[in-house]
Design a protein around this motif. Structure first.
Motif, short mmCIF file in Angstrom:
data_model
loop_
_atom_site.label_atom_id
_atom_site.label_comp_id
_atom_site.label_asym_id
_atom_site.label_seq_id
_atom_site.Cartn_x
_atom_site.Cartn_y
_atom_site.Cartn_z
N GLN A 158 0.82 -1.24 0.00
CA GLN A 158 0.00 0.00 0.00
C GLN A 158 0.85 1.27 0.00
O GLN A 158 0.50 2.24 -0.66
CB GLN A 158 -0.99 0.05 1.16
N SER A 159 1.98 1.26 0.71
CA SER A 159 2.81 2.48 0.78
C SER A 159 3.95 2.46 -0.23
O SER A 159 4.56 3.48 -0.51
CB SER A 159 3.41 2.63 2.18
N GLY A 160 4.31 1.27 -0.72
CA GLY A 160 5.44 1.15 -1.64
C GLY A 160 6.79 1.18 -0.95
O GLY A 160 7.83 1.18 -1.61
N SER A 293 8.84 6.03 -10.98
CA SER A 293 8.05 6.29 -9.77
C SER A 293 8.58 7.53 -9.06
O SER A 293 7.80 8.31 -8.49
CB SER A 293 8.05 5.07 -8.84
N THR A 310 4.74 7.38 -0.24
CA THR A 310 5.95 6.59 -0.49
C THR A 310 7.19 7.44 -0.19
O THR A 310 7.25 8.59 -0.60
CB THR A 310 5.99 6.16 -1.98
N ILE A 320 6.19 1.60 -6.87
CA ILE A 320 4.94 2.19 -6.38
C ILE A 320 5.13 3.66 -6.01
O ILE A 320 6.11 4.01 -5.35
CB ILE A 320 4.42 1.39 -5.16
N ALA A 322 2.67 6.03 -3.99
CA ALA A 322 1.40 6.09 -3.28
C ALA A 322 1.19 7.50 -2.73
O ALA A 322 2.14 8.14 -2.28
CB ALA A 322 1.38 5.07 -2.14
N ARG A 347 -5.72 1.52 -2.25
CA ARG A 347 -5.29 0.47 -1.32
C ARG A 347 -5.06 1.06 0.06
O ARG A 347 -4.20 1.92 0.24
CB ARG A 347 -3.97 -0.17 -1.79
N ASN A 350 -4.73 4.74 0.50
CA ASN A 350 -3.81 5.40 -0.44
C ASN A 350 -4.28 5.21 -1.88
O ASN A 350 -4.92 4.20 -2.20
CB ASN A 350 -2.40 4.81 -0.36
N ARG A 352 -2.66 4.25 -5.26
CA ARG A 352 -1.40 3.60 -5.60
C ARG A 352 -1.21 3.55 -7.11
O ARG A 352 -1.98 2.90 -7.81
CB ARG A 352 -1.40 2.17 -5.04
N SER A 354 1.44 2.23 -9.84
CA SER A 354 2.62 1.34 -9.83
C SER A 354 3.18 1.23 -11.25
O SER A 354 2.46 0.93 -12.19
CB SER A 354 2.27 -0.02 -9.24
#
Ligand SMILES: Cc1ncc(COP(=O)(O)O)c(C=O)c1O
Length: 380
Positions: A158-160, A293, A310, A320, A322, A347, A350, A352, A354
């Protein structure tokens, strides 16, 4: 390392040319060349050779061995990541009072198998992450003299956030604590350092853009010989003869964890995709994804009303990006972006996005413009 252009790579992925696809962390879209892998798998089976399955199994093991930087013999296959984590959780000779550390924001696949161990007298301690980031201090707070295992994700879904497995594993191994890792969010995208990892589980349908139904598990061979696998079959034993005396003589290393045959068409796909990524260069793949990213995070952070989740440091994240848009639920942002042809996922609160190697700078632009437009509407 090949100098194949990112445009050529992108052309292999129909989904990437039809939409701004920023959801490999959910499902990686299949490249065109895997169509041939599937056909090859089934054509081979029209006139089966005795060793047809064994050959592709061994090729996939070698490909994962090169990606992980380990002996192919340390690689076994199951149906998915969750299976691999269950095998790790249930193959340890737990004693009542032993402890396992998990963290509060992990995917259920890396929580439920450990929680089930409570029925065997194992205590589960939960490290608290802060905004999806797990610090050393948070892990240290729940380690005790009874801790036998720490289970984390390599990259948090979820946060990467990306864990430093080498540092964490070295610390844990000094205390004789095992480390089990859910690696699905990094598989194919980043070569993990498995020096101090005991189990590393993943599946091929995200970063490896393959079909569902094939999971991979690395088991450290030194640890493997001390364990009795939770499931066994003809593949697990030293001799194919049935041991009627009940004395099961397991293979000497990690292959005792491979009870039987697996999904061979998916093994073709995994081997072909890994060889494709290898032909580009595994490190070039990682660099590209981290750059995309990073660019997205930098520009999203400048939008009024957007907070990036992130971490910005390149070695603390992977594909990711986020973020949250104040005043909006993540699901609403996901939906608004979808109407603009940008596919992201909501997610755990967040939004997200990716990235993968089929994405482009223009995909970053379209994401940023879409989020800016959505944020403007609420903050106007
Ligand atoms: C971190 C993580 N672990 C596990 C899974 C589930 O993997 P599998 O279906 O291979 O068991 C997912 C799927 O989204 C995930 O993000």
């Amino acid at each position: 390392m090949s100098d194949v252009s990112w445009e050529d790579v992108r052309r292999q992925f129909p989904m990437a040319t039809e939409t701004v696809y920023l959801d490999a962390a959910a499902v990686g879209p299949t490249p065109e060349f895997l169509r041939e892998s599937a056909v090859r798998a089934f054509v081979e089976r029209q006139r089966p050779r005795v060793d047809a399955g064994g050959a592709v199994h061994a090729r996939a093991q070698r490909a994962f061995g090169r990606f992980f930087g380990v002996d192919p013999e340390a690689i076994v296959f199951y149906a998915n990541t969750t299976d691999g984590i269950n095998v790790a959780a249930h193959s340890i000779d737990w004693r009542a009072g032993d402890e396992v550390v998990v963290h509060d924001r992990d995917f259920p696949s890396n929580l439920i198998p450990w929680l089930q161990l409570q029925g065997r007298g194992v205590k589960v301690r939960v490290a608290q992450s802060e905004d999806g980031i797990l610090t050393d201090a948070a892990i240290d707070r729940v380690l005790t003299s009874r801790t036998r295992m720490v289970a984390v994700s390599h990259v948090f879904y979820q946060s990467g956030y990306r864990m430093d497995l080498a540092a964490l594993g070295a610390r844990l191994h000094q205390e004789h604590i095992l480390l089990a890792v859910d690696g699905i969010q990094a598989l194919g995208l980043l070569q993990p350092d498995l020096t101090h990892v005991d189990f590393y589980a993943g599946a091929i349908y995200k970063g490896l853009c393959g079909p569902l139904g094939l999971g991979v598990l690395y088991v450290d061979p030194v640890v493997a010989v001390r364990l009795v696998p939770d499931r066994v079959g003809y593949g697990s034993l030293q001799s194919p003869a049935i041991p009627w005396d009940g004395n099961l003589r397991y293979k000497a290393g990690s292959q005792r964890f491979q009870p039987a045959s697996v999904n061979y068409p998916a093994l073709h796909a995994a081997a072909d995709m890994l060889e494709f990524l290898e032909s580009i260069g595994f490190s070039r793949v990682t660099k590209r994804i981290v750059e995309l990213s990073g660019r997205a995070l930098g520009r999203l952070a400048e939008i009024n009303g957007v907070r990036v989740v992130t971490p910005r440091a390149p070695d603390s994240r992977l594909g990711i990006a986020a973020f949250r848009v104040s005043g909006l639920e993540a699901e609403d942002v996901e939906e608004a972006l979808r109407t603009r042809g940008v596919r992201v996922a909501a997610r755990d609160g967040n939004v997200r996005a990716s990235f993968h190697i089929y994405n482009s700078d223009d995909d970053v632009n379209q994401l940023v413009e879409g989020v800016a437009a959505v944020a403007r509407e609420v903050h106007a």
